[in-house]
Every structure is written in C-alpha cells, then in structure tokens.
Design an enzyme around this catalytic site. Structure first.
Site, PDB file in Angstrom:
ATOM      1  N   GLY A 250       0.752  -1.425   0.181  1.00 15.29           N
ATOM      2  CA  GLY A 250       0.099   0.387  -0.198  1.00 15.29           C
ATOM      3  C   GLY A 250       1.223   1.650   0.012  1.00 15.29           C
ATOM      4  N   ASP A 251       1.922   1.194   0.939  1.00  9.65           N
ATOM      5  CA  ASP A 251       3.264   2.880   0.655  1.00  9.65           C
ATOM      6  C   ASP A 251       3.342   2.461  -0.243  1.00  9.65           C
ATOM      7  OD1 ASP A 251       2.032   2.253   3.538  1.00  9.65           O
ATOM      8  OD2 ASP A 251       3.781   1.059   4.010  1.00  9.65           O
TER       9      ASP A 251
HETATM   10  N1  LIG Z   1      -0.805  -9.862  -4.227  1.00  8.77           N
HETATM   11  C1  LIG Z   1      -0.830  -8.611  -5.058  1.00  8.77           C
HETATM   12  N2  LIG Z   1      -0.682  -9.425  -6.601  1.00  8.77           N
HETATM   13  C2  LIG Z   1      -0.195  -8.435  -7.272  1.00  8.77           C
HETATM   14  N3  LIG Z   1      -0.677  -6.600  -6.917  1.00  8.77           N
HETATM   15  C3  LIG Z   1      -0.612  -6.542  -5.429  1.00  8.77           C
HETATM   16  C4  LIG Z   1      -0.783  -7.690  -4.181  1.00  8.77           C
HETATM   17  N4  LIG Z   1      -0.669  -7.576  -3.285  1.00  8.77           N
HETATM   18  C5  LIG Z   1      -0.427  -6.214  -3.753  1.00  8.77           C
HETATM   19  N5  LIG Z   1      -0.971  -5.611  -4.682  1.00  8.77           N
HETATM   20  C6  LIG Z   1      -0.848  -4.423  -5.284  1.00  8.77           C
HETATM   21  O1  LIG Z   1      -0.476  -3.030  -4.363  1.00  8.77           O
HETATM   22  C7  LIG Z   1      -1.843  -2.355  -3.958  1.00  8.77           C
HETATM   23  C8  LIG Z   1      -2.039  -2.594  -2.249  1.00  8.77           C
HETATM   24  O2  LIG Z   1      -1.377  -3.580  -1.795  1.00  8.77           O
HETATM   25  P1  LIG Z   1      -2.632  -3.435  -0.675  1.00  8.77           P
HETATM   26  O3  LIG Z   1      -4.397  -3.380  -0.654  1.00  8.77           O
HETATM   27  O4  LIG Z   1      -2.327  -5.034  -0.012  1.00  8.77           O
HETATM   28  O5  LIG Z   1      -2.179  -3.012   0.138  1.00  8.77           O
HETATM   29  P2  LIG Z   1      -2.174  -2.116   1.666  1.00  8.77           P
HETATM   30  O6  LIG Z   1      -3.303  -3.272   2.771  1.00  8.77           O
HETATM   31  O7  LIG Z   1      -2.322  -0.807   2.174  1.00  8.77           O
HETATM   32  O8  LIG Z   1      -0.752  -2.615   2.094  1.00  8.77           O
HETATM   33  P3  LIG Z   1      -0.131  -1.999   3.686  1.00  8.77           P
HETATM   34  O9  LIG Z   1      -0.581  -1.119   4.389  1.00  8.77           O
HETATM   35  O10 LIG Z   1       0.920  -3.135   3.997  1.00  8.77           O
HETATM   36  O11 LIG Z   1       0.970  -1.415   2.540  1.00  8.77           O
HETATM   37  C9  LIG Z   1      -2.904  -3.438  -4.886  1.00  8.77           C
HETATM   38  O12 LIG Z   1      -3.843  -2.577  -5.082  1.00  8.77           O
HETATM   39  C10 LIG Z   1      -2.336  -3.953  -5.936  1.00  8.77           C
HETATM   40  O13 LIG Z   1      -2.035  -2.997  -6.830  1.00  8.77           O
HETATM   41 MG   LIG Z   2      -2.234   0.132   4.525  1.00  5.26          MG
END
Ligand SMILES: Nc1ncnc2c1ncn2[C@@H]1O[C@H](COP(=O)(O)OP(=O)(O)OP(=O)(O)O)[C@@H](O)[C@H]1O
Ligand SMILES: [Mg+2]
Length: 299
Positions: A250-251
């Site tokens: 996400g970051d």
């Molecule tokens: N398993 C995956 N395969 C491909 N792309 C991914 C995957 N996981 C994350 N991404 C990419 O990264 C983006 C952000 O991921 P995610 O939704 O997990 O963020 P988050 O939950 O805010 O993570 P964090 O807070 O740990 O940084 C997703 O929208 C996607 O584009």
């Molecule tokens: Mg996040």
C-alpha cells in the site's frame, strides 16, 4: 518537495528458519534487515522512481542513526527530530512454516520533540506534498494528524493520509489531496464489510463527499479503484508475479501514485501505483525500479 512523516521508524529484522521451536535455541537460515515505517517506505519507493523526498519524524539511539544512514544511502533526504532517550525500535519477523512478528514499542516522544517537528513543518511551501501514513504511537496525542493538517492548511500543500478509522475520517475536513484505505479499512470506517466493486465505489465516493480530493482504494490481489479529483472512477487490475511479501504494498502504491500524478494523468498514476504495489508484493523487501517499470508494461 514531497515530505513524509514517520513517527515510529523501525528496523525490520527478518529471519528465515526451517522450523521454529518456541522455548528452544533456533538457528536462522538467512537474515535481512530493512529500514521501515510507512512514511519511510513511501520515501524509499519514491527514490526508486527518481522522485526526491525528505523523510521527517522521530529517531533515537544507535538504531535511529542506522535508519537515517540506511535511507540516506538510498537517496532519501532526512530531517528527523533526534530524541534524547531510548532507541528506535527493531521489529523481529520470523519466517518459518508460520510467520511470527514481534514489533518493538519504540521510544517515548515528549512534547518538546513534537514542537520541533511542528517547527520543521513551517519550512513547507506552496506546491509541496506532505504524506502522513500509519498509526500513532501511544506517547503522541491521537489527534496529531488533525493538528498537523491544521498547521499546514494556511498554505497550498497537497496532503496524503493513509490511516485507519477515525484517524482518517477526522482529517477529511482539511480536504486531503489523497487518501488510500484498503477495502477492509474502508469498510471498517463505515461499519460494513465490503467485497463488491460497486459497494466499494459508493463508500469511496462518501470519503470524497466528506472532503478527500482523490480516493484510492486498494484491494490487495484484486487491484484498486480510484475516484479522481473530478469524480471519475478508474479501475485497475493487478500485475502477475509470485507473491513474496505484500507488507508495504500500500505504501508503495502511494509512492507510485504520487510519482505518476506529476504527469497530471490519473490513469497513469493509478497504473504506476499498481506496478509499485505489485513490485513490493513480488519482492522480499520494497519495490525496486527495474521491476516497477517491467510490471508497468503489463498494465
Ligand atoms: N498479491 C498481489 N498481487 C499483485 N499485486 C498486489 C498484491 N498485493 C498487493 N498488490 C498491489 O499493491 C496494491 C496495494 O496493496 P494492498 O491493498 O495490500 O495495500 P495495503 O493493505 O494498504 O498494504 P500495506 O498497508 O501493508 O502497505 C494493490 O492494489 C495491488 O495493486
Ligand atoms: Mg495500508
């Protein structure tokens, strides 16, 4: 200039072991150390994308110095407040048949250190960007995000907030340029469980109605939805690859979006964010330039 704030930076000590026996001496098969914390993650990925940023926040002790040196070595400018007591935390991540994390607490942040951070915020100028990401350590007031946004609201600063529940809802009145909840966090804000795209879009629009300029909702392996500044909805799938560690995806997405939006093209910013998020998910550490641009071609 893009500024990021990390209240409680960390060194992530990642150890791999074949079998983890609690109460016994275990031996690691390999180990790595990474500098982290959400704001720092954004700065590090911006640096990979050739975008300058300055990391602000609090560091302490020898671990704090290691964090400063580590990220400066990766091209990130730093201007941390140095705390006189304690040490920046070490988070232990044991990767075995199951993963066990033990996250440190980090140093206490006294009021005078907070005032020093506020002083540094006076340096921000019209057109700068300020990224606030992550949770608030126990020794800081839980309205510190609001206080920071109030302090910079006299200038034309683009603010980015990646935080959960009330932390995010309470800053919407300051019209942040970008908020990036994941779909679970978005649901939590409204006391609902979201799975369908149309539901996610309607709750994301609520955040926009409440003040956010751009709302980016990430959905891990399911992609992301952007409601842009004009209210247009963009959807993006994910890149293909082998998932190694999705923490920080996400970051990385925030960093990719900020680097991409410099072009003024929301669709491109969403794609660069997606490629950066994917590159982190497919790496042991954070996304690196070569993989980000390779994945971008898939989109
Ligand atoms: N398993 C995956 N395969 C491909 N792309 C991914 C995957 N996981 C994350 N991404 C990419 O990264 C983006 C952000 O991921 P995610 O939704 O997990 O963020 P988050 O939950 O805010 O993570 P964090 O807070 O740990 O940084 C997703 O929208 C996607 O584009
Ligand atoms: Mg996040």
């Amino acid at each position: 200039m893009i500024y990021t704030i990390t209240f409680n930076p960390a060194i992530d000590y990642v150890v791999h072991t074949d079998k983890m026996a609690p109460g016994k001496i275990n031996r690691s098969r390999s180990e790595q150390m990474y500098c982290g914390g959400k704001g720092i993650n954004v700065s590090l990925v911006l640096s990979e994308l050739g975008v300058a940023s300055k990391a602000l926040g609090f560091v302490a002790g020898f671990t704090g110095r290691a964090i400063e040196d580590g990220i400066a070595g990766k091209g990130v400018e730093t201007d941390f407040v140095h705390l006189t007591n304690g040490c920046s935390r070490i988070n232990v991540k044991i990767k075995s048949d199951v993963e066990t994390d033990l996250n440190g607490q980090g140093p206490k942040i006294p009021e005078e250190a907070v005032q020093k951070l506020y002083k540094k915020l006076e340096l921000l100028r019209d057109g700068d960007t300020l990224v606030l990401a992550g949770s608030i350590p126990g020794s800081l007031p839980d309205d510190i995000y609001e206080k920071i946004l109030a302090r910079v609201s006299d200038r034309n600063i683009k603010t980015v907030v990646d935080a959960t529940k009330n932390l995010l809802l309470n800053v919407l009145k300051y019209k942040p340029f970008l908020v990036k909840p994941n779909s679970d966090e978005l649901g939590e804000m409204f006391g609902v469980t979201l799975s369908r795209g149309d539901e996610i879009i309607s709750f994301a629009k609520k955040l926009k109605d409440m003040g956010a300029v751009n709302v980016l909702v990430s959905m891990a392996g399911e992609g992301a939805i952007l409601i842009d500044a004009h209210g247009c909805v963009h959807r993006c799938g994910v890149c293909r690859g082998e998932v190694k560690n999705s923490v920080g995806a996400g970051d990385s997405m925030v960093a990719g979006f900020l680097a991409g939006i410099q072009s003024g093209d929301y669709g491109y910013a969403l794609k660069l964010g997606t490629a950066a998020g994917g590159a982190t998910a497919f790496s042991d550490g954070l996304a690196e330039k070569e993989m980000i641009y390779r994945l971008l071609k898939q989109l």
